[in-house]
Design a protein around this motif. Structure first.
Motif, PDB file in Angstrom:
ATOM      1  N   TYR A 252       0.816  -1.199   0.000  1.00  0.00           N
ATOM      2  CA  TYR A 252       0.000   0.000   0.000  1.00  0.00           C
ATOM      3  C   TYR A 252       0.856   1.258   0.000  1.00  0.00           C
ATOM      4  CZ  TYR A 252      -4.021  -2.955   1.047  1.00  0.00           C
ATOM      5  OH  TYR A 252      -5.004  -3.891   0.981  1.00  0.00           O
ATOM      6  N   GLY A 256       0.648   4.133  -2.684  1.00  0.00           N
ATOM      7  CA  GLY A 256       0.411   5.505  -2.281  1.00  0.00           C
ATOM      8  C   GLY A 256       1.440   6.454  -2.865  1.00  0.00           C
ATOM      9  N   LYS A 259       0.596   7.018  -6.517  1.00  0.00           N
ATOM     10  CA  LYS A 259      -0.515   7.956  -6.676  1.00  0.00           C
ATOM     11  C   LYS A 259      -0.044   9.381  -6.405  1.00  0.00           C
ATOM     12  CE  LYS A 259      -4.271   4.773  -5.534  1.00  0.00           C
ATOM     13  NZ  LYS A 259      -5.338   4.439  -4.563  1.00  0.00           N
ATOM     14  N   GLN A 279       1.069  12.271   1.208  1.00  0.00           N
ATOM     15  CA  GLN A 279      -0.292  11.787   1.449  1.00  0.00           C
ATOM     16  C   GLN A 279      -0.414  10.311   1.093  1.00  0.00           C
ATOM     17  OE1 GLN A 279      -2.807  14.366  -0.813  1.00  0.00           O
ATOM     18  NE2 GLN A 279      -2.461  16.164   0.493  1.00  0.00           N
ATOM     19  N   GLY A 280       0.204   9.942  -0.035  1.00  0.00           N
ATOM     20  CA  GLY A 280       0.153   8.543  -0.440  1.00  0.00           C
ATOM     21  C   GLY A 280       0.870   7.645   0.545  1.00  0.00           C
ATOM     22  N   GLN A 282       1.310   8.237   3.777  1.00  0.00           N
ATOM     23  CA  GLN A 282       0.532   8.141   5.006  1.00  0.00           C
ATOM     24  C   GLN A 282      -0.670   7.213   4.819  1.00  0.00           C
ATOM     25  OE1 GLN A 282       0.444  11.458   7.353  1.00  0.00           O
ATOM     26  NE2 GLN A 282      -1.276  10.885   8.626  1.00  0.00           N
ATOM     27  N   GLN A 283      -1.341   7.320   3.668  1.00  0.00           N
ATOM     28  CA  GLN A 283      -2.481   6.454   3.419  1.00  0.00           C
ATOM     29  C   GLN A 283      -2.045   4.991   3.342  1.00  0.00           C
ATOM     30  OE1 GLN A 283      -4.411   7.015  -0.340  1.00  0.00           O
ATOM     31  NE2 GLN A 283      -6.289   5.980   0.290  1.00  0.00           N
ATOM     32  N   MET A 286      -1.357   3.765   6.834  1.00  0.00           N
ATOM     33  CA  MET A 286      -2.610   3.631   7.565  1.00  0.00           C
ATOM     34  C   MET A 286      -3.332   2.338   7.179  1.00  0.00           C
ATOM     35  SD  MET A 286      -5.887   6.215   7.506  1.00  0.00           S
ATOM     36  CE  MET A 286      -6.230   5.792   5.779  1.00  0.00           C
ATOM     37  N   LEU A 287      -3.444   2.070   5.875  1.00  0.00           N
ATOM     38  CA  LEU A 287      -4.110   0.858   5.414  1.00  0.00           C
ATOM     39  C   LEU A 287      -3.336  -0.399   5.815  1.00  0.00           C
ATOM     40  CD1 LEU A 287      -5.230   2.011   1.845  1.00  0.00           C
ATOM     41  CD2 LEU A 287      -6.683   1.677   3.852  1.00  0.00           C
ATOM     42  N   SER A 309      -6.949   7.003  11.363  1.00  0.00           N
ATOM     43  CA  SER A 309      -7.132   7.889  10.206  1.00  0.00           C
ATOM     44  C   SER A 309      -6.741   9.323  10.503  1.00  0.00           C
ATOM     45  CB  SER A 309      -8.595   7.829   9.738  1.00  0.00           C
ATOM     46  OG  SER A 309      -9.457   8.367  10.736  1.00  0.00           O
TER      47      SER A 309
END
Length: 335
Positions: A252, A256, A259, A279-280, A282-283, A286-287, A309
C-alpha cells in the motif's frame, strides 16, 4: 555485516550440522571430507588481547583427525561487504586463537600448534576483490627483509558464486541458506520453505532454527522488509507468506507513493508531487496498519479506525511496530 545479520548467521553455525554441510558442500577437499564430523566440538570464541580489548563470539570448531586427538580448528568470519584488509584481520584472529590455545594448554601431543582453517563466508552483492593472503598486501623488497614477509591465507566462500541451479541440486543445509539469500520473489521463498518442511520433517530442532533465521532475514532484506510476529515454526511462516505479508508493510505504501507522484505530475508542480507522495505514504501506512491489526485481532472497532485515520505518520509507524508482537489490541495503543 550488520550486527543483526551477523548474529543470525552465527546462530545457524552454532549447530555442527551446518558446519559439516559447509565443509562437505562448499570446500572441495577430499581430506576434509574424510573427517569424522560426529566429533565436531564448539570451542570458546572469546579472546582477550594483550591490551585487554576483548573479541567475542567468533565461530570456532574443532574436529578429530583420524583416530587420534589431533584437532583441526575452523575459524569462520562472516562478511557482507568487501574488506580490503580482511587478510590482516584474519591473521590477527588466528594469532589470538593460537594465543588462547597456548594459555589453555591445548597444543598437540608433541607441543606443536594445531592447524587452523580460516574461512570467510561472504554474501555481499559486489564481487570479492580483496586479497586472500596477507602477503599480497605487502610490497616485495630485496635482500634479507623479503625472507621475513608474512604469509597467511584465508579460504573465501562466496555465496553469489553459486547459481540457483547448483544450489538446488545440493541436499545441503548451507545450500538452502544460500538459496534463501538469493531469492528474489515471495514464490521462490515459499518453494524453499516447502522444501525445508518436507526435508526436515523429523528434525524439529533444525526446523525451528530455520524458522527463527528466516524471520530475521525477511525483516532485514531491503527488497522485502517483511514484518513478522514472534514465530518459530516454518509452517506458520509459510502461512504468513501465503497471505502476501509484504503487501501489508509495503504494497500500500508503494501504491500511495505512485498515486502521489501521478498527482504531482498532473498538477505540474514540484510541491504537488511532494505533498502527493506524503499523502500517499501516510495512506499506505494507515491501510497497512489496519490490515495487520485485522489479521491479528479480528474486527477493528470504529473508534480505533478513526484514531488511525487522524494520526500523524510517526504515530502510525510506531503502532505498526508494536502490532507485530502485541498480545492484544490495547497493547498497540498504550499511549
Amino acid at each position: 555485516m550488520s550486527k543483526v545479520h551477523d548474529s543470525s548467521y552465527k546462530f545457524l553455525f552454532s549447530n555442527p550440522e551446518f558446519v559439516r554441510d559447509l565443509i562437505i558442500g562448499f570446500i572441495p577437499d577430499d581430506w576434509l571430507h574424510s573427517l569424522d564430523y560426529e566429533t565436531l566440538e564448539k570451542v570458546p570464541g572469546s579472546y582477550i588481547t594483550e591490551d585487554f580489548k576483548q573479541r567475542e563470539d567468533d565461530i570456532v570448531w574443532r574436529v578429530k583427525v583420524g583416530g587420534e586427538w589431533i584437532y583441526l580448528y575452523l575459524l569462520i568470519e562472516f562478511q557482507s561487504s568487501v574488506d580490503k584488509y580482511m587478510a590482516l584481520r584474519m591473521m590477527v584472529y588466528v594469532g589470538l586463537l593460537y594465543q588462547d590455545l597456548v594459555k589453555r594448554g591445548e597444543m598437540l601431543a608433541d607441543g606443536r600448534l594445531p592447524p587452523i582453517l580460516p574461512i570467510v563466508l561472504y554474501n555481499g552483492s559486489q564481487r570479492w576483490t580483496a586479497a586472500t593472503d596477507i602477503a599480497d598486501l605487502i610490497p616485495a623488497v630485496p635482500g634479507l627483509v623479503s625472507e621475513f614477509k608474512p604469509s597467511l591465507k584465508y579460504l573465501l566462500i562466496d555465496e553469489n558464486a553459486y547459481s540457483t541451479h547448483e544450489l538446488s541440486s545440493l541436499r545441503n543445509l548451507v545450500a538452502a541458506v544460500f538459496q534463501f539469500e538469493q531469492a528474489q520473489s515471495p514464490s521462490s521463498i515459499e518453494d524453499i520453505i516447502n522444501l525445508l518442511i518436507e526435508w526436515l520433517a523429523d528434525r524439529p530442532d533444525l526446523k525451528r532454527m530455520f524458522a527463527l533465521w528466516i524471520r530475521a532475514t525477511l525483516m532485514r532484506k531491503q527488497n522485502y522488509s517483511i514484518l513478522l510476529p514472534q514465530i518459530d515454526d516454518l509452517q506458520e511462516i509459510k502461512v504468513m507468506l501465503a497471505d502476501r505479508l509484504e503487501e501489508w508493510a509495503h504494497g500500500y505504501i508503494a501504491e500511495g507513493e505512485l498515486k502521489g507522484k501521478q498527482q504531482g505530475l498532473q498538477e505540474g508542480k514540484q510541491q504537488g508531487l511532494q505533498e502527493g507522495k506524503q499523502q500517499g505514504l501516510q495512506q499506505g501506512e494507515m491501510l497497512a496498519l489496519q490490515r495487520l491489526l485485522a489479521k491479528r485481532f479480528g474486527v477493528i472497532p470504529m473508534e480505533t479506525v478513526a484514531l488511525i485515520s487522524q494520526a500523524p505518520l510517526d504515530n502510525i509507524e510506531q503502532w505498526f511496530d508494536r502490532a507485530i508482537d502485541a498480545q492484544q489490541l490495547s497493547d498497540v495503543f498504550t499511549d
